[in-house]
Write a protein that holds these residues in place. Structure first.
Motif, PDB file in Angstrom:
ATOM      1  N   VAL A 348       0.871  -1.171   0.000  1.00 28.17           N
ATOM      2  CA  VAL A 348       0.000   0.000   0.000  1.00 28.17           C
ATOM      3  C   VAL A 348       0.910   1.224   0.000  1.00 28.17           C
ATOM      4  O   VAL A 348       1.554   1.523   1.001  1.00 28.17           O
ATOM      5  CB  VAL A 348      -0.936   0.012   1.220  1.00 28.17           C
ATOM      6  CG1 VAL A 348      -1.785   1.288   1.227  1.00 28.17           C
ATOM      7  CG2 VAL A 348      -1.835  -1.214   1.220  1.00 28.17           C
ATOM      8  N   SER A 349       0.981   1.913  -1.139  1.00 29.65           N
ATOM      9  CA  SER A 349       1.939   3.011  -1.291  1.00 29.65           C
ATOM     10  C   SER A 349       1.312   4.378  -1.080  1.00 29.65           C
ATOM     11  O   SER A 349       2.023   5.350  -0.830  1.00 29.65           O
ATOM     12  CB  SER A 349       2.598   2.958  -2.667  1.00 29.65           C
ATOM     13  OG  SER A 349       1.625   3.016  -3.691  1.00 29.65           O
ATOM     14  N   ALA A 350      -0.019   4.482  -1.179  1.00 27.33           N
ATOM     15  CA  ALA A 350      -0.704   5.755  -0.954  1.00 27.33           C
ATOM     16  C   ALA A 350      -2.176   5.482  -0.662  1.00 27.33           C
ATOM     17  O   ALA A 350      -2.745   4.510  -1.170  1.00 27.33           O
ATOM     18  CB  ALA A 350      -0.575   6.687  -2.158  1.00 27.33           C
ATOM     19  N   ILE A 351      -2.763   6.335   0.172  1.00 26.20           N
ATOM     20  CA  ILE A 351      -4.190   6.243   0.483  1.00 26.20           C
ATOM     21  C   ILE A 351      -4.781   7.640   0.390  1.00 26.20           C
ATOM     22  O   ILE A 351      -4.283   8.572   1.031  1.00 26.20           O
ATOM     23  CB  ILE A 351      -4.441   5.682   1.897  1.00 26.20           C
ATOM     24  CG1 ILE A 351      -3.807   4.300   2.073  1.00 26.20           C
ATOM     25  CG2 ILE A 351      -5.949   5.599   2.186  1.00 26.20           C
ATOM     26  CD1 ILE A 351      -3.857   3.783   3.506  1.00 26.20           C
ATOM     27  N   GLY A 379     -19.917   1.015   7.627  1.00 25.00           N
ATOM     28  CA  GLY A 379     -18.556   1.513   7.744  1.00 25.00           C
ATOM     29  C   GLY A 379     -17.556   0.558   7.123  1.00 25.00           C
ATOM     30  O   GLY A 379     -17.910  -0.318   6.321  1.00 25.00           O
ATOM     31  N   LEU A 380     -16.311   0.730   7.507  1.00 21.73           N
ATOM     32  CA  LEU A 380     -15.204  -0.071   6.989  1.00 21.73           C
ATOM     33  C   LEU A 380     -14.343  -0.550   8.148  1.00 21.73           C
ATOM     34  O   LEU A 380     -14.094   0.205   9.094  1.00 21.73           O
ATOM     35  CB  LEU A 380     -14.348   0.755   6.030  1.00 21.73           C
ATOM     36  CG  LEU A 380     -15.048   1.317   4.789  1.00 21.73           C
ATOM     37  CD1 LEU A 380     -14.213   2.441   4.177  1.00 21.73           C
ATOM     38  CD2 LEU A 380     -15.310   0.217   3.764  1.00 21.73           C
ATOM     39  N   THR A 381     -13.888  -1.783   8.088  1.00 20.08           N
ATOM     40  CA  THR A 381     -12.951  -2.297   9.085  1.00 20.08           C
ATOM     41  C   THR A 381     -11.805  -2.992   8.350  1.00 20.08           C
ATOM     42  O   THR A 381     -11.867  -3.233   7.145  1.00 20.08           O
ATOM     43  CB  THR A 381     -13.619  -3.289  10.054  1.00 20.08           C
ATOM     44  OG1 THR A 381     -14.204  -4.374   9.298  1.00 20.08           O
ATOM     45  CG2 THR A 381     -14.711  -2.612  10.864  1.00 20.08           C
ATOM     46  N   GLY A 382     -10.765  -3.298   9.098  1.00 22.77           N
ATOM     47  CA  GLY A 382      -9.614  -3.971   8.502  1.00 22.77           C
ATOM     48  C   GLY A 382      -8.900  -3.150   7.455  1.00 22.77           C
ATOM     49  O   GLY A 382      -8.234  -3.706   6.569  1.00 22.77           O
ATOM     50  N   LEU A 383      -9.002  -1.818   7.541  1.00 21.27           N
ATOM     51  CA  LEU A 383      -8.344  -0.947   6.572  1.00 21.27           C
ATOM     52  C   LEU A 383      -6.829  -1.114   6.675  1.00 21.27           C
ATOM     53  O   LEU A 383      -6.238  -0.884   7.731  1.00 21.27           O
ATOM     54  CB  LEU A 383      -8.726   0.510   6.837  1.00 21.27           C
ATOM     55  CG  LEU A 383     -10.158   0.920   6.469  1.00 21.27           C
ATOM     56  CD1 LEU A 383     -10.564   2.177   7.222  1.00 21.27           C
ATOM     57  CD2 LEU A 383     -10.285   1.120   4.961  1.00 21.27           C
ATOM     58  N   LEU A 384      -6.201  -1.508   5.588  1.00 22.66           N
ATOM     59  CA  LEU A 384      -4.758  -1.708   5.620  1.00 22.66           C
ATOM     60  C   LEU A 384      -4.036  -0.370   5.715  1.00 22.66           C
ATOM     61  O   LEU A 384      -4.451   0.614   5.097  1.00 22.66           O
ATOM     62  CB  LEU A 384      -4.293  -2.455   4.373  1.00 22.66           C
ATOM     63  CG  LEU A 384      -4.701  -3.922   4.245  1.00 22.66           C
ATOM     64  CD1 LEU A 384      -4.061  -4.534   3.011  1.00 22.66           C
ATOM     65  CD2 LEU A 384      -4.318  -4.725   5.488  1.00 22.66           C
ATOM     66  N   PRO A 385      -2.935  -0.314   6.458  1.00 23.58           N
ATOM     67  CA  PRO A 385      -2.163   0.934   6.579  1.00 23.58           C
ATOM     68  C   PRO A 385      -1.174   1.076   5.441  1.00 23.58           C
ATOM     69  O   PRO A 385      -0.917   0.127   4.683  1.00 23.58           O
ATOM     70  CB  PRO A 385      -1.445   0.746   7.912  1.00 23.58           C
ATOM     71  CG  PRO A 385      -1.206  -0.730   7.975  1.00 23.58           C
ATOM     72  CD  PRO A 385      -2.408  -1.374   7.339  1.00 23.58           C
ATOM     73  N   LEU A 386      -0.588   2.254   5.329  1.00 28.99           N
ATOM     74  CA  LEU A 386       0.494   2.473   4.380  1.00 28.99           C
ATOM     75  C   LEU A 386       1.647   1.502   4.663  1.00 28.99           C
ATOM     76  O   LEU A 386       1.999   1.247   5.813  1.00 28.99           O
ATOM     77  CB  LEU A 386       1.007   3.910   4.486  1.00 28.99           C
ATOM     78  CG  LEU A 386       0.103   5.007   3.927  1.00 28.99           C
ATOM     79  CD1 LEU A 386       0.690   6.380   4.260  1.00 28.99           C
ATOM     80  CD2 LEU A 386      -0.070   4.863   2.423  1.00 28.99           C
ATOM     81  N   ASN A 423       6.860   0.061  -1.573  1.00 29.20           N
ATOM     82  CA  ASN A 423       6.734   0.314  -0.147  1.00 29.20           C
ATOM     83  C   ASN A 423       7.153   1.755   0.152  1.00 29.20           C
ATOM     84  O   ASN A 423       8.297   2.134  -0.126  1.00 29.20           O
ATOM     85  CB  ASN A 423       7.615  -0.659   0.634  1.00 29.20           C
ATOM     86  CG  ASN A 423       7.286  -0.673   2.118  1.00 29.20           C
ATOM     87  OD1 ASN A 423       6.348  -0.013   2.562  1.00 29.20           O
ATOM     88  ND2 ASN A 423       8.059  -1.424   2.881  1.00 29.20           N
ATOM     89  N   PRO A 424       6.276   2.591   0.714  1.00 35.39           N
ATOM     90  CA  PRO A 424       6.640   3.995   0.957  1.00 35.39           C
ATOM     91  C   PRO A 424       7.521   4.140   2.194  1.00 35.39           C
ATOM     92  O   PRO A 424       7.563   3.263   3.063  1.00 35.39           O
ATOM     93  CB  PRO A 424       5.282   4.663   1.181  1.00 35.39           C
ATOM     94  CG  PRO A 424       4.445   3.578   1.800  1.00 35.39           C
ATOM     95  CD  PRO A 424       4.897   2.301   1.138  1.00 35.39           C
ATOM     96  N   ALA A 425       8.226   5.257   2.258  1.00 35.99           N
ATOM     97  CA  ALA A 425       9.021   5.554   3.454  1.00 35.99           C
ATOM     98  C   ALA A 425       8.089   5.816   4.631  1.00 35.99           C
ATOM     99  O   ALA A 425       7.035   6.441   4.479  1.00 35.99           O
ATOM    100  CB  ALA A 425       9.900   6.772   3.201  1.00 35.99           C
TER     101      ALA A 425
END
Length: 435
Positions: A348-351, A379-386, A423-425
């Motif tokens: 996940v490189s950007a949201i 709603g939404l659950t389990g949202l992946l992070p950057l 993969n972002p910094a």
């Protein structure tokens, strides 16, 4: 002086006296100033700004337009926190009982969702029986006996701000930093606080996306607060991704309960919660050292005192007495839950965090217009992070919806909001402290 003359002075970029500002606020309160005059005044401030003492005078005048709470009989300091809003920001639900468990009192007057951002009050109202707008007597009783209460603004709390904001909202003057500052602080001062900590968000899911502008707002709020006699610190926190891995109302309450009980804690959310709690304990005078204050907050969370106080607060305000222990039996759930699969492999490189929040609004978890009813179950659950690594088809999130059509729409919006790539910094969630 005539209202028109006050407007003329600010139109010409002159400094208004405290008396002139008080007269303008009286006009807002008693309707001796028309909507057109209030709009003209707001635009003049937007274009020409205000000196710090002007903003402080506006803050105090709006505070005094209604009820002002007095907590002088409490045996401990009174402190609160305010956030400029974000996605997956359920910090208040954990913060209030943590700080109360450390010996402070937290009379938290919260707001509803605005635009793409969720509202603390909407989250609390997903709890069956919870009275989110109690009368002053019940509010005072719960704060005294439990140590914290999360409620909504009453009609008698800073009523001038309510009318002023409604006009600003439809006249393109919301963005004025002095007016934002006075709006926030007038309500907090009316709540009778001894100190305040601000959580000022920046990033693509924040009200002010630009870091420098968010920092300007933080400096304005802390400076005007001090000029108005209220000790205030501000933390600048990143909102380039949802803070929790849930966005909605009941789903964020579940996330908060799991956080309080230790069942599951998002790392970024924990850092923000403990950082804000520590700053509140410092401004309240409970602990002088920031590191030690954060340790006190962490201990109150880890040993279960905060979870216990949250349960007592819910029960005292009309909710179930066993809510923390049996939240799954009490909270409503959506009839449809569906995984949203990743379209590609990678990280996940950007949201686009704002778009994630808008997906929740479109599901019914927020308001398109102020008269809309909020659906607590969607709603939404389990949202992946950057930075999360995914394979094609792995779930990016789980959508909670009322219908297949609504789930399709939310899935499309979330997929458009997520970018899968390199993969972002890593970026720190706590960027700066204004103290």
């Amino acid at each position: 002086m005539l209202i028109a003359e006050i407007i003329r002075k600010k139109r010409d970029a002159l400094v208004l006296s405290s008396d002139e500002i008080a007269q303008m606020v009286r006009g807002i309160s008693d309707s001796s100033a028309s909507d057109a005059q209030i709009a003209a005044f707001a635009m003049a401030v937007l274009l020409n700004g205000m000196e710090r003492q002007e903003a402080a005078a506006l803050t105090l005048a709006m505070r005094d337009s209604g009820d002002v709470f007095d907590w002088s009989d409490l045996p401990g300091p009174v402190v609160d926190k305010h956030s400029t809003g974000g996605v997956g920001d359920n910090v208040s639900l954990m913060l209030a009982p943590i700080v109360a468990a450390c010996g402070a009192y937290v009379p938290m007057i919260s707001g509803r969702g605005l635009g793409h951002t969720g509202g603390t009050l909407d989250k609390m109202e997903s709890i069956p029986g919870y009275v989110a707008t109690p009368d002053n007597d019940l509010f005072s009783k719960v704060v005294n006996e439990v140590g914290c209460a999360i409620i909504g603004q009453t009609a008698h709390l800073a009523p001038a701000d309510k009318r002023f904001y409604g006009i600003r909202d439809v006249t393109a003057t919301v963005e004025s930093i002095p007016l934002i500052t006075a709006s926030i602080l007038s309500k907090k001062l009316a709540a009778g606080l001894g100190s305040l900590v601000m959580d000022v968000k920046f990033g693509n899911g924040a009200f002010m996306s630009d870091f420098d502008k968010a920092r300007d707002l933080a400096v304005s709020i802390t400076g005007v607060a001090r000029a108005a006699g209220l000790p205030c610190h501000a933390l600048l926190t990143d909102m380039n991704q949802p803070l929790a891995d849930a966005a909605g109302n009941a789903v964020e309450v579940i996330n908060a309960i799991e956080f309080l009980t230790g069942a599951r804690r998002d790392a970024r959310l924990l850092e923000v919660v403990i950082g804000l709690c520590g700053e509140m304990l410092v401004t309240a005078g409970i602990e002088a050292d920031r590191t030690r204050a954060r340790q006190l907050a962490q201990a109150a969370l880890d040993d279960g005192r905060a979870a216990e106080l949250f349960g007592k607060m819910v029960a005292a305000l009309g909710g179930p007495s066993d809510f923390v222990e049996n939240y799954a039996a009490h909270l409503p759930t959506a009839p449809l839950q569906r995984e949203i699969p990743a379209p590609d492999a990678g990280h996940v490189s950007a949201i686009s965090t704002r778009d994630v929040g808008l997906a929740v609004v479109e599901l019914g978890g927020g308001r398109r217009v102020s008269s809309d009813e909020v659906d607590p179950v969607v709603g939404l659950t389990g949202l992946l992070p950057l930075g999360a690594k995914v394979e094609k088809g792995d779930p990016i999130a789980l959508v909670h919806a009322r219908s297949e059509q609504a789930a399709d729409m939310a899935q499309s919006q979330v997929l458009a909001a997520y970018t899968i790539g390199d993969n972002p910094a890593a970026a720190p969630v706590l960027r700066d402290i204004i103290d």
